[in-house]
Scaffold this active site. Structure first.
Site, PDB file in Angstrom:
ATOM      1  N   VAL A  81       0.813  -1.228   0.000  1.00  0.00           N
ATOM      2  CA  VAL A  81       0.000   0.000   0.000  1.00  0.00           C
ATOM      3  C   VAL A  81       0.838   1.267   0.000  1.00  0.00           C
ATOM      4  O   VAL A  81       0.290   2.374  -0.042  1.00  0.00           O
ATOM      5  CB  VAL A  81      -1.003   0.017   1.187  1.00  0.00           C
ATOM      6  CG1 VAL A  81      -2.119  -0.977   0.947  1.00  0.00           C
ATOM      7  CG2 VAL A  81      -0.299  -0.264   2.510  1.00  0.00           C
ATOM      8  N   SER A 159      -2.166   6.445  16.594  1.00  0.00           N
ATOM      9  CA  SER A 159      -1.660   5.932  17.870  1.00  0.00           C
ATOM     10  C   SER A 159      -1.691   7.046  18.902  1.00  0.00           C
ATOM     11  O   SER A 159      -1.596   8.232  18.551  1.00  0.00           O
ATOM     12  CB  SER A 159      -0.217   5.441  17.697  1.00  0.00           C
ATOM     13  OG  SER A 159       0.401   5.202  18.949  1.00  0.00           O
ATOM     14  N   TYR A 172       8.413   6.950  14.146  1.00  0.00           N
ATOM     15  CA  TYR A 172       7.090   6.362  14.365  1.00  0.00           C
ATOM     16  C   TYR A 172       6.115   7.413  14.879  1.00  0.00           C
ATOM     17  O   TYR A 172       5.011   7.576  14.336  1.00  0.00           O
ATOM     18  CB  TYR A 172       7.206   5.205  15.359  1.00  0.00           C
ATOM     19  CG  TYR A 172       5.884   4.558  15.696  1.00  0.00           C
ATOM     20  CD1 TYR A 172       5.315   3.615  14.849  1.00  0.00           C
ATOM     21  CD2 TYR A 172       5.214   4.870  16.867  1.00  0.00           C
ATOM     22  CE1 TYR A 172       4.106   3.005  15.150  1.00  0.00           C
ATOM     23  CE2 TYR A 172       4.006   4.279  17.191  1.00  0.00           C
ATOM     24  CZ  TYR A 172       3.457   3.344  16.336  1.00  0.00           C
ATOM     25  OH  TYR A 172       2.255   2.757  16.650  1.00  0.00           O
ATOM     26  N   ALA A 173       6.503   8.148  15.917  1.00  0.00           N
ATOM     27  CA  ALA A 173       5.610   9.154  16.493  1.00  0.00           C
ATOM     28  C   ALA A 173       5.286  10.249  15.476  1.00  0.00           C
ATOM     29  O   ALA A 173       4.136  10.701  15.378  1.00  0.00           O
ATOM     30  CB  ALA A 173       6.242   9.754  17.747  1.00  0.00           C
ATOM     31  N   ALA A 174       6.292  10.674  14.720  1.00  0.00           N
ATOM     32  CA  ALA A 174       6.069  11.715  13.713  1.00  0.00           C
ATOM     33  C   ALA A 174       5.111  11.230  12.631  1.00  0.00           C
ATOM     34  O   ALA A 174       4.250  11.973  12.155  1.00  0.00           O
ATOM     35  CB  ALA A 174       7.391  12.146  13.105  1.00  0.00           C
ATOM     36  N   SER A 175       5.254   9.960  12.228  1.00  0.00           N
ATOM     37  CA  SER A 175       4.366   9.428  11.191  1.00  0.00           C
ATOM     38  C   SER A 175       2.927   9.344  11.682  1.00  0.00           C
ATOM     39  O   SER A 175       1.981   9.579  10.923  1.00  0.00           O
ATOM     40  CB  SER A 175       4.850   8.050  10.731  1.00  0.00           C
ATOM     41  OG  SER A 175       4.651   7.052  11.718  1.00  0.00           O
ATOM     42  N   LYS A 176       2.759   9.019  12.967  1.00  0.00           N
ATOM     43  CA  LYS A 176       1.407   8.942  13.518  1.00  0.00           C
ATOM     44  C   LYS A 176       0.789  10.337  13.668  1.00  0.00           C
ATOM     45  O   LYS A 176      -0.416  10.528  13.464  1.00  0.00           O
ATOM     46  CB  LYS A 176       1.421   8.214  14.863  1.00  0.00           C
ATOM     47  CG  LYS A 176       1.807   6.737  14.750  1.00  0.00           C
ATOM     48  CD  LYS A 176       0.830   5.951  13.879  1.00  0.00           C
ATOM     49  CE  LYS A 176       1.130   4.478  13.852  1.00  0.00           C
ATOM     50  NZ  LYS A 176       0.150   3.682  13.092  1.00  0.00           N
TER      51      LYS A 176
END
Length: 282
Positions: A81, A159, A172-176
């Site tokens: 995806v 998240s 990870y946090a930035a992408s969320k």
């Protein structure tokens, strides 16, 4: 004597509590494992026709076996995806087979680790490609069908770490956080066409991804002990089941949530409401 009427009304409402999505067509990305698998099961239980997208062909094969007797309401596709051509092709196939798409549940995602000083460019790009770019691409190709229908619901799995973060999860946090912003912006653009977009922000959920993290950090403890410790950090005293996230996703696709759009909805057992201060003697 109004009481019998009140009781009858309550019983009537209670009988309608189960959500029936008969005739609805729903795509779940990352649908073969974890939260995605929980969402697939819950939408299937709600009588929707479900199409599971995942890159893991082995897990999809197992899922296909599970629903082998229900081919009219379940199918799957191996899809990356984060690849635009693959997403466009997969969505085209769904529309050719079913003629409509009523729900898009974006669950595909990866957990990566690293601080702002040691996260590599490759890890940063891969995290954003899988976690955020994929949701842009699926919405890009699903939304036109929903606009034509003048109805549809997109649900993006974000998240609580988009709001509050542990150490060494900068990408990870930035992408969320990007997912939350994508959700708001998409909701504004699509509202006039009757298409709703919301994000779900889970706390810790018992998934293969969380168990992999537990394995990385368990030290001398077992994985189950680590999960129990992490669960104890939630005021409700446990981590979530993927099916509980699926329940919320079903609600957000149903007409029961027809006036909800652009929201980042936290489902975290109270994790984000507490102040991390232990009072003396407590």
């Amino acid at each position: 004597m109004p009481y019998p009427l009140i009781c009858l009304g309550f019983q009537s409402y209670g009988a309608k509590m189960g959500i029936d999505l008969s005739g609805k067509v729903v795509i779940v990305t990352g649908g073969a494992k974890g939260i995605g698998e929980g969402c697939v099961q819950k939408f299937f239980d709600s009588n929707a026709t479900v199409i599971s997208f995942d890159l893991d062909s082995s897990s999809l094969a197992n899922q296909n076996s599970k629903y082998a007797d229900f081919e009219s309401r379940f199918s799957s596709q191996v899809v990356d995806v984060s690849n635009e051509a693959q997403v466009e092709d997969a969505v085209t196939k769904v529309l050719a087979a079913h003629g409509r798409i009523d729900g898009l549940i974006n669950c595909a995602g990866i957990q990566t680790y690293g601080s702002v000083t040691d996260t590599t460019e490759e890890v940063w790009d891969r995290t954003f490609n899988v976690n955020a770019k994929s949701m842009f691409l699926t919405a890009k190709y699903v939304a036109p069908a929903m606009i034509t229908q003048k109805a549809g619901s997109i649900v993006n799995i974000s998240s609580v770490q988009s709001l509050m973060s542990q150490k060494t999860v900068v990408a990870y946090a930035a992408s969320k956080g990007a997912i939350n912003a994508l959700t708001r912006a998409s909701a504004i653009d699509l509202a006039i066409s009757g298409v709703r977009v919301n994000a779900i922000l889970p706390g810790s959920v018992d998934t293969p991804m969380l168990r992999t993290s537990a394995e990385m950090h368990r030290g001398e403890k077992s994985i189950e002990e680590v999960l129990a410790d992490w669960g104890a950090g939630h005021p409700l005293g446990r981590i979530a089941k993927s099916s509980e996230i699926g329940d919320l996703a079903v609600f957000l696709v149903s007409n029961e949530s027809a006036f909800i759009t652009g929201q980042s909805i936290v489902i975290d057992g109270g994790l984000s409401i507490q102040v991390p201060v232990i009072l003396p003697g407590k």
